[in-house]
Design a protein around this motif. Structure first.
Motif, PDB file in Angstrom:
ATOM      1  N   LYS A  68     -42.160  89.729  50.268  1.00 56.36           N
ATOM      2  CA  LYS A  68     -41.109  90.674  49.886  1.00 56.36           C
ATOM      3  C   LYS A  68     -39.839  89.972  49.433  1.00 56.36           C
ATOM      4  O   LYS A  68     -39.261  90.315  48.425  1.00 56.36           O
ATOM      5  N   GLU A  69     -39.344  89.004  50.225  1.00 56.72           N
ATOM      6  CA  GLU A  69     -38.093  88.318  49.900  1.00 56.72           C
ATOM      7  C   GLU A  69     -38.061  86.963  50.594  1.00 56.72           C
ATOM      8  O   GLU A  69     -38.894  86.677  51.444  1.00 56.72           O
ATOM      9  N   TYR A  70     -37.078  86.146  50.202  1.00 58.02           N
ATOM     10  CA  TYR A  70     -36.928  84.838  50.828  1.00 58.02           C
ATOM     11  C   TYR A  70     -35.442  84.503  50.959  1.00 58.02           C
ATOM     12  O   TYR A  70     -34.598  85.066  50.268  1.00 58.02           O
ATOM     13  N   GLU A  71     -35.140  83.595  51.883  1.00 59.03           N
ATOM     14  CA  GLU A  71     -33.786  83.077  52.091  1.00 59.03           C
ATOM     15  C   GLU A  71     -33.871  81.562  52.211  1.00 59.03           C
ATOM     16  O   GLU A  71     -34.728  81.045  52.930  1.00 59.03           O
ATOM     17  N   PHE A  72     -32.994  80.876  51.535  1.00 55.32           N
ATOM     18  CA  PHE A  72     -32.845  79.431  51.670  1.00 55.32           C
ATOM     19  C   PHE A  72     -31.418  79.229  52.139  1.00 55.32           C
ATOM     20  O   PHE A  72     -30.474  79.630  51.459  1.00 55.32           O
ATOM     21  N   TYR A  73     -31.237  78.667  53.328  1.00 56.42           N
ATOM     22  CA  TYR A  73     -29.897  78.605  53.913  1.00 56.42           C
ATOM     23  C   TYR A  73     -29.634  77.275  54.603  1.00 56.42           C
ATOM     24  O   TYR A  73     -30.535  76.507  54.886  1.00 56.42           O
ATOM     25  N   HIS A  74     -28.343  77.049  54.856  1.00 54.13           N
ATOM     26  CA  HIS A  74     -27.871  75.871  55.588  1.00 54.13           C
ATOM     27  C   HIS A  74     -27.051  76.397  56.754  1.00 54.13           C
ATOM     28  O   HIS A  74     -26.064  77.097  56.549  1.00 54.13           O
ATOM     29  N   TYR A  75     -27.472  76.081  57.977  1.00 53.97           N
ATOM     30  CA  TYR A  75     -26.758  76.530  59.176  1.00 53.97           C
ATOM     31  C   TYR A  75     -25.925  75.362  59.691  1.00 53.97           C
ATOM     32  O   TYR A  75     -26.438  74.261  59.879  1.00 53.97           O
ATOM     33  N   ILE A  76     -24.640  75.614  59.929  1.00 55.24           N
ATOM     34  CA  ILE A  76     -23.720  74.569  60.379  1.00 55.24           C
ATOM     35  C   ILE A  76     -23.013  75.020  61.649  1.00 55.24           C
ATOM     36  O   ILE A  76     -22.436  76.105  61.692  1.00 55.24           O
ATOM     37  N   GLN A  77     -23.065  74.183  62.668  1.00 59.40           N
ATOM     38  CA  GLN A  77     -22.312  74.410  63.902  1.00 59.40           C
ATOM     39  C   GLN A  77     -21.682  73.072  64.276  1.00 59.40           C
ATOM     40  O   GLN A  77     -22.365  72.141  64.677  1.00 59.40           O
ATOM     41  N   ASP A  78     -20.370  72.985  64.095  1.00 53.90           N
ATOM     42  CA  ASP A  78     -19.646  71.752  64.383  1.00 53.90           C
ATOM     43  C   ASP A  78     -18.233  72.101  64.862  1.00 53.90           C
ATOM     44  O   ASP A  78     -17.964  73.244  65.211  1.00 53.90           O
ATOM     45  N   GLU A  79     -17.324  71.107  64.867  1.00 58.73           N
ATOM     46  CA  GLU A  79     -15.962  71.342  65.355  1.00 58.73           C
ATOM     47  C   GLU A  79     -15.252  72.427  64.552  1.00 58.73           C
ATOM     48  O   GLU A  79     -14.497  73.216  65.101  1.00 58.73           O
ATOM     49  N   LYS A  80     -15.492  72.464  63.256  1.00 54.79           N
ATOM     50  CA  LYS A  80     -14.845  73.461  62.396  1.00 54.79           C
ATOM     51  C   LYS A  80     -15.455  74.847  62.568  1.00 54.79           C
ATOM     52  O   LYS A  80     -14.783  75.846  62.355  1.00 54.79           O
ATOM     53  N   ASN A  81     -16.724  74.910  62.905  1.00 57.96           N
ATOM     54  CA  ASN A  81     -17.457  76.172  63.079  1.00 57.96           C
ATOM     55  C   ASN A  81     -18.164  76.177  64.436  1.00 57.96           C
ATOM     56  O   ASN A  81     -19.383  76.063  64.499  1.00 57.96           O
ATOM     57  N   LEU A  86     -18.934  78.464  66.543  1.00 54.37           N
ATOM     58  CA  LEU A  86     -19.887  79.544  66.780  1.00 54.37           C
ATOM     59  C   LEU A  86     -21.019  79.548  65.762  1.00 54.37           C
ATOM     60  O   LEU A  86     -21.914  80.364  65.828  1.00 54.37           O
ATOM     61  N   GLY A  87     -20.974  78.630  64.808  1.00 53.72           N
ATOM     62  CA  GLY A  87     -22.035  78.513  63.819  1.00 53.72           C
ATOM     63  C   GLY A  87     -21.769  79.354  62.588  1.00 53.72           C
ATOM     64  O   GLY A  87     -21.146  80.402  62.651  1.00 53.72           O
ATOM     65  N   LYS A  88     -22.251  78.863  61.462  1.00 50.58           N
ATOM     66  CA  LYS A  88     -22.052  79.542  60.186  1.00 50.58           C
ATOM     67  C   LYS A  88     -23.312  79.362  59.344  1.00 50.58           C
ATOM     68  O   LYS A  88     -23.771  78.253  59.137  1.00 50.58           O
ATOM     69  N   LYS A  89     -23.869  80.480  58.887  1.00 53.01           N
ATOM     70  CA  LYS A  89     -25.076  80.444  58.055  1.00 53.01           C
ATOM     71  C   LYS A  89     -24.651  80.620  56.602  1.00 53.01           C
ATOM     72  O   LYS A  89     -24.078  81.641  56.233  1.00 53.01           O
ATOM     73  N   ILE A  90     -24.927  79.611  55.786  1.00 55.87           N
ATOM     74  CA  ILE A  90     -24.561  79.643  54.377  1.00 55.87           C
ATOM     75  C   ILE A  90     -25.840  79.875  53.574  1.00 55.87           C
ATOM     76  O   ILE A  90     -26.730  79.022  53.561  1.00 55.87           O
ATOM     77  N   ILE A  91     -25.931  81.025  52.918  1.00 58.90           N
ATOM     78  CA  ILE A  91     -27.097  81.332  52.082  1.00 58.90           C
ATOM     79  C   ILE A  91     -26.945  80.571  50.776  1.00 58.90           C
ATOM     80  O   ILE A  91     -26.018  80.798  50.014  1.00 58.90           O
TER      81      ILE A  91
END
Length: 184
Positions: free
Chosen positions: A158-171, A173-178
């Motif tokens: 049906k669909e797909y996602e390609f993402y980069h998940y980052i959790q570091d000092e700046k983020n 709580l984590g940040k998912k970048i599509i």
């Protein structure tokens, strides 16, 4: 006579202390373990007889906890084609040995099968720790992910996602970048 009473009193106290601590009593032995019944042994044997997994793909491996196809969905050629298309855009950590991990399970997301491939990125550091503004401690969690959704009955993508998940000092709580997504 006073000295004799003192020695007897001290001896009595020491004897009482050793009995309270358990240094002089009878040691209870554990009863011998009974061998498993044949029904239990047969059930264990049946659980071990799972359908083996097909070989992993050229750029992914199975998650270590997946034991057989009962624990996951078989990767179709269509899913493999999407992973092959997106894989060159990923920069993996050297520990990943150039392979993503297939975390696909029987769980459904959005009412669909989620074929999930992940791999730590080049900045991943398992020893790195940091605190957020509330004082909670987090570990570095940076990874690439490819998720392909399919219909559970027809297995049609049906669909797909390609993402980069980052959790570091700046983020913290984590940040998912599509990076890329689309309907199939």
């Amino acid at each position: 006579m006073k000295n004799l009473l003192k020695v007897l009193a001290i001896g009595t106290m020491l004897a009482a202390a050793t009995v309270m601590v358990g240094c002089g009593g009878d040691k209870k032995e554990d009863p011998p373990k009974k061998p498993a019944t044949t029904a239990t042994t047969q059930a264990k044997t049946e659980n071990k007889a799972k359908t083996p997994l097909p070989p992993a793909g050229p750029n992914w491996k199975y998650y270590y906890a997946i034991k057989g196809l009962e624990d996951t969905h078989e990767i179709t050629p269509e899913v493999q084609a999407i992973v092959d298309k997106l894989y060159p855009k990923i920069k993996l950590h050297p520990d990943a040995k150039g392979k993503l991990t297939n975390n696909t399970s029987k769980l459904y997301k959005k009412g669909m099968i989620a074929y999930d491939f992940k791999g730590n990125d080049e900045t991943y550091d398992s020893k790195k720790r940091f605190k957020d503004e509330k004082g909670r401690t987090f570990g570095c969690l940076n990874y690439w992910g490819i998720t392909v959704f399919a219909d559970p009955e027809t297995k049609k993508l049906k669909e797909y996602e390609f993402y980069h998940y980052i959790q570091d000092e700046k983020n913290p709580l984590g940040k998912k970048i599509i990076v890329e997504s689309g309907k199939l």
